[in-house]
Design a protein around this motif. Structure first.
Motif, PDB file in Angstrom:
ATOM      1  N   VAL A   6      51.059  80.092  77.230  1.00 52.61           N
ATOM      2  CA  VAL A   6      51.759  78.642  77.400  1.00 52.61           C
ATOM      3  C   VAL A   6      52.513  77.956  76.629  1.00 52.61           C
ATOM      4  N   GLN A   7      51.652  77.694  75.323  1.00 54.06           N
ATOM      5  CA  GLN A   7      52.330  77.634  74.396  1.00 54.06           C
ATOM      6  C   GLN A   7      54.221  77.878  74.349  1.00 54.06           C
ATOM      7  N   ASP A   8      54.032  79.453  74.578  1.00 52.66           N
ATOM      8  CA  ASP A   8      55.261  80.392  74.203  1.00 52.66           C
ATOM      9  C   ASP A   8      56.447  79.937  75.304  1.00 52.66           C
ATOM     10  N   GLU A   9      55.139  79.671  76.625  1.00 52.71           N
ATOM     11  CA  GLU A   9      56.592  80.034  77.687  1.00 52.71           C
ATOM     12  C   GLU A   9      57.119  78.168  77.587  1.00 52.71           C
ATOM     13  N   LEU A  10      56.407  77.102  76.666  1.00 52.81           N
ATOM     14  CA  LEU A  10      56.410  75.541  77.017  1.00 52.81           C
ATOM     15  C   LEU A  10      57.480  75.240  75.595  1.00 52.81           C
ATOM     16  N   GLY A  11      57.876  77.189  74.534  1.00 52.48           N
ATOM     17  CA  GLY A  11      58.719  76.008  73.345  1.00 52.48           C
ATOM     18  C   GLY A  11      57.813  76.183  72.206  1.00 52.48           C
ATOM     19  N   ILE A  12      57.155  75.668  72.476  1.00 50.38           N
ATOM     20  CA  ILE A  12      55.882  75.731  71.269  1.00 50.38           C
ATOM     21  C   ILE A  12      56.376  76.252  70.160  1.00 50.38           C
ATOM     22  N   LEU A  13      55.546  77.085  70.776  1.00 50.50           N
ATOM     23  CA  LEU A  13      55.039  78.053  69.503  1.00 50.50           C
ATOM     24  C   LEU A  13      56.547  79.348  68.310  1.00 50.50           C
ATOM     25  N   SER A  14      57.758  79.160  69.329  1.00 48.27           N
ATOM     26  CA  SER A  14      58.404  79.602  68.347  1.00 48.27           C
ATOM     27  C   SER A  14      58.817  78.643  68.006  1.00 48.27           C
ATOM     28  N   GLN A  15      58.785  77.017  68.290  1.00 53.27           N
ATOM     29  CA  GLN A  15      58.632  76.005  66.990  1.00 53.27           C
ATOM     30  C   GLN A  15      58.630  75.307  65.478  1.00 53.27           C
ATOM     31  N   ALA A  16      56.849  75.542  66.054  1.00 53.99           N
ATOM     32  CA  ALA A  16      56.111  75.510  64.892  1.00 53.99           C
ATOM     33  C   ALA A  16      56.179  76.977  64.018  1.00 53.99           C
ATOM     34  N   ASN A  17      55.894  77.562  64.728  1.00 59.09           N
ATOM     35  CA  ASN A  17      56.307  79.031  64.010  1.00 59.09           C
ATOM     36  C   ASN A  17      57.540  79.048  62.632  1.00 59.09           C
ATOM     37  N   GLU A  18      58.365  78.443  63.151  1.00 56.30           N
ATOM     38  CA  GLU A  18      60.264  78.639  62.776  1.00 56.30           C
ATOM     39  C   GLU A  18      60.014  77.401  61.630  1.00 56.30           C
ATOM     40  N   VAL A  19      59.578  76.287  61.708  1.00 56.01           N
ATOM     41  CA  VAL A  19      58.580  75.313  60.787  1.00 56.01           C
ATOM     42  C   VAL A  19      57.811  76.315  59.884  1.00 56.01           C
ATOM     43  N   ARG A  20      56.693  76.527  60.151  1.00 52.40           N
ATOM     44  CA  ARG A  20      55.843  77.420  59.362  1.00 52.40           C
ATOM     45  C   ARG A  20      56.711  78.362  58.647  1.00 52.40           C
ATOM     46  N   ALA A  21      58.214  78.712  58.550  1.00 50.97           N
ATOM     47  CA  ALA A  21      58.923  79.775  58.189  1.00 50.97           C
ATOM     48  C   ALA A  21      59.266  79.394  56.620  1.00 50.97           C
ATOM     49  N   GLN A  22      59.283  78.411  56.749  1.00 51.70           N
ATOM     50  CA  GLN A  22      59.966  76.973  55.601  1.00 51.70           C
ATOM     51  C   GLN A  22      59.377  75.796  54.967  1.00 51.70           C
ATOM     52  N   VAL A  23      58.309  75.598  55.199  1.00 49.76           N
ATOM     53  CA  VAL A  23      57.131  75.442  54.336  1.00 49.76           C
ATOM     54  C   VAL A  23      56.183  75.721  53.467  1.00 49.76           C
ATOM     55  N   SER A  24      55.635  75.036  52.803  1.00 48.44           N
ATOM     56  CA  SER A  24      55.074  75.600  52.002  1.00 48.44           C
ATOM     57  C   SER A  24      53.582  76.274  52.633  1.00 48.44           C
ATOM     58  N   GLN A  25      52.678  76.856  51.972  1.00 53.07           N
ATOM     59  CA  GLN A  25      51.569  77.974  51.924  1.00 53.07           C
ATOM     60  C   GLN A  25      50.660  76.403  53.206  1.00 53.07           C
ATOM     61  N   ALA A  26      50.275  75.293  52.319  1.00 51.00           N
ATOM     62  CA  ALA A  26      49.290  74.369  52.533  1.00 51.00           C
ATOM     63  C   ALA A  26      49.695  73.952  53.649  1.00 51.00           C
ATOM     64  N   ASP A  27      51.435  73.557  54.152  1.00 53.95           N
ATOM     65  CA  ASP A  27      51.898  73.328  55.030  1.00 53.95           C
ATOM     66  C   ASP A  27      52.097  73.961  56.204  1.00 53.95           C
ATOM     67  N   SER A  28      52.293  75.047  56.496  1.00 57.14           N
ATOM     68  CA  SER A  28      51.904  76.402  57.018  1.00 57.14           C
ATOM     69  C   SER A  28      50.979  76.138  57.539  1.00 57.14           C
ATOM     70  N   ASN A  29      49.196  76.586  56.639  1.00 60.89           N
ATOM     71  CA  ASN A  29      48.481  76.542  57.353  1.00 60.89           C
ATOM     72  C   ASN A  29      47.927  75.107  58.447  1.00 60.89           C
ATOM     73  N   ALA A  30      48.572  73.971  57.788  1.00 58.92           N
ATOM     74  CA  ALA A  30      48.089  72.679  58.172  1.00 58.92           C
ATOM     75  C   ALA A  30      48.731  72.588  60.048  1.00 58.92           C
ATOM     76  N   ILE A  31      50.445  73.178  60.472  1.00 57.00           N
ATOM     77  CA  ILE A  31      50.789  73.461  61.579  1.00 57.00           C
ATOM     78  C   ILE A  31      49.816  74.329  62.288  1.00 57.00           C
ATOM     79  N   SER A  32      49.612  75.973  61.906  1.00 58.15           N
ATOM     80  CA  SER A  32      48.688  76.333  62.387  1.00 58.15           C
ATOM     81  C   SER A  32      47.610  76.086  63.221  1.00 58.15           C
TER      82      SER A  32
END
Length: 282
Positions: free
Chosen positions: A166-192
């Motif tokens: 559902v998140q993927d259908e809404l475009g949420i998952l791709s946007q969140a994972n795109e940001v995760r790839a550009q931030v620190s590990q700690a920030d990536s974990n927080a987004i996860s």
């Protein structure tokens, strides 16, 4: 949970009983345990740990037992429920159509565009092919090792993975994972964590709608789902592994957060109540 004799989904890809590839010299020992624990988190990020596990070999086909067949039927009915619920939610709340996910049942090991999958990896959703992957033996692990008993606890597992779709259908998952790839590990974990808590909230929306639409929830079912959410909180899993909980390493949320966001979705039934990305209080 009342599920016997009800509609089964056509979007099941049952790979159980087939010959399957397995990795030569794959994860073993402590590495396998690590992947196993991460898989128990019911998330979508186990796949990088499952890639590059060596050359593929053919393993013998797995015999289908009566328990396997019953589990397959249960998952198929639960998946059908998610299809009906999310089609209605998308229509009523968004004015758009919902495209269902395919759910792959496997036993032991299989492959996906996100990497190899095994019983140790736990259930996960792969955006690469818009499929959820589940070894139904995980239900046994859920009950016996994680202490989450009951058929509605198992249904929650399916609903959580479909919530990632559902998140993927809404475009949420791709946007969140795109940001995760550009931030620190700690920030990536927080987004996860926010991704996972929203999936729990969406699972709660499904539970509410399933009760209203199918009258399928019986006494004690909701408690089973809430208990399952608690059992797979980061803090609980780390304590059970003999570790002191480390919030900076959390990727799925605490037991309290996971159960609370599930209840939030169940009580409201609204997508807007599951915006874990805007709130400052998880």
């Amino acid at each position: 949970m009342k599920w016997q004799g009800r509609r089964e989904s056509r979007n099941i890809e049952d790979r159980r009983g087939r010959s399957k590839s397995r990795a030569a010299g794959g994860i073993g020992g402590v590495g396998l345990v690590a992947v196993l624990v991460i898989g128990y988190f019911l998330g979508i990020d186990v796949t990088p740990l499952l890639q590059d596990q060596g050359a593929a070999q053919m393993a013998p086909a797995t015999e289908m037992t009566a328990a396997d067949k019953a589990a397959g039927q249960f998952v198929s009915v639960t998946l059908a429920d998610t299809e009906d619920v999310w089609a209605q939610v998308f229509k009523d709340q968004l004015g758009r159509s919902y495209t269902p996910a395919t759910l792959v049942l496997f036993k032991g090991a299989t492959s996906s565009p996100c990497g190899g999958a095994s019983g140790a990896s736990g259930p996960f959703y792969c955006p690469g092919d818009k499929k959820a992957y589940l070894d139904t033996d995980f239900f046994v692990t859920l009950e016996r090792q994680l202490g989450a008993k009951g058929d509605f606890a198992a249904a929650y597992v399916v609903a959580h993975e479909i919530a990632h779709h559902v998140q993927d259908e809404l475009g949420i998952l791709s946007q969140a994972n795109e940001v995760r790839a550009q931030v620190s590990q700690a920030d990536s974990n927080a987004i996860s964590v926010r991704i996972e808590l929203q999936a729990d909230c969406f699972a709660g929306i499904w539970a509410r709608a399933a009760q209203e639409k199918f009258n399928s929830i019986e006494r004690g079912d909701l408690e089973e789902a809430v208990n399952a959410a608690r059992k797979i909180g980061d803090d609980t899993l780390q304590r059970n592994a003999g570790q002191y909980p480390n919030p900076h390493s959390f990727t799925h949320g605490t037991s309290e957060q996971r159960s609370r966001w599930f209840v939030t979705g169940y009580q409201s039934g609204k997508l807007g109540s599951c915006d874990t990305f805007s709130t400052n209080t998880l």
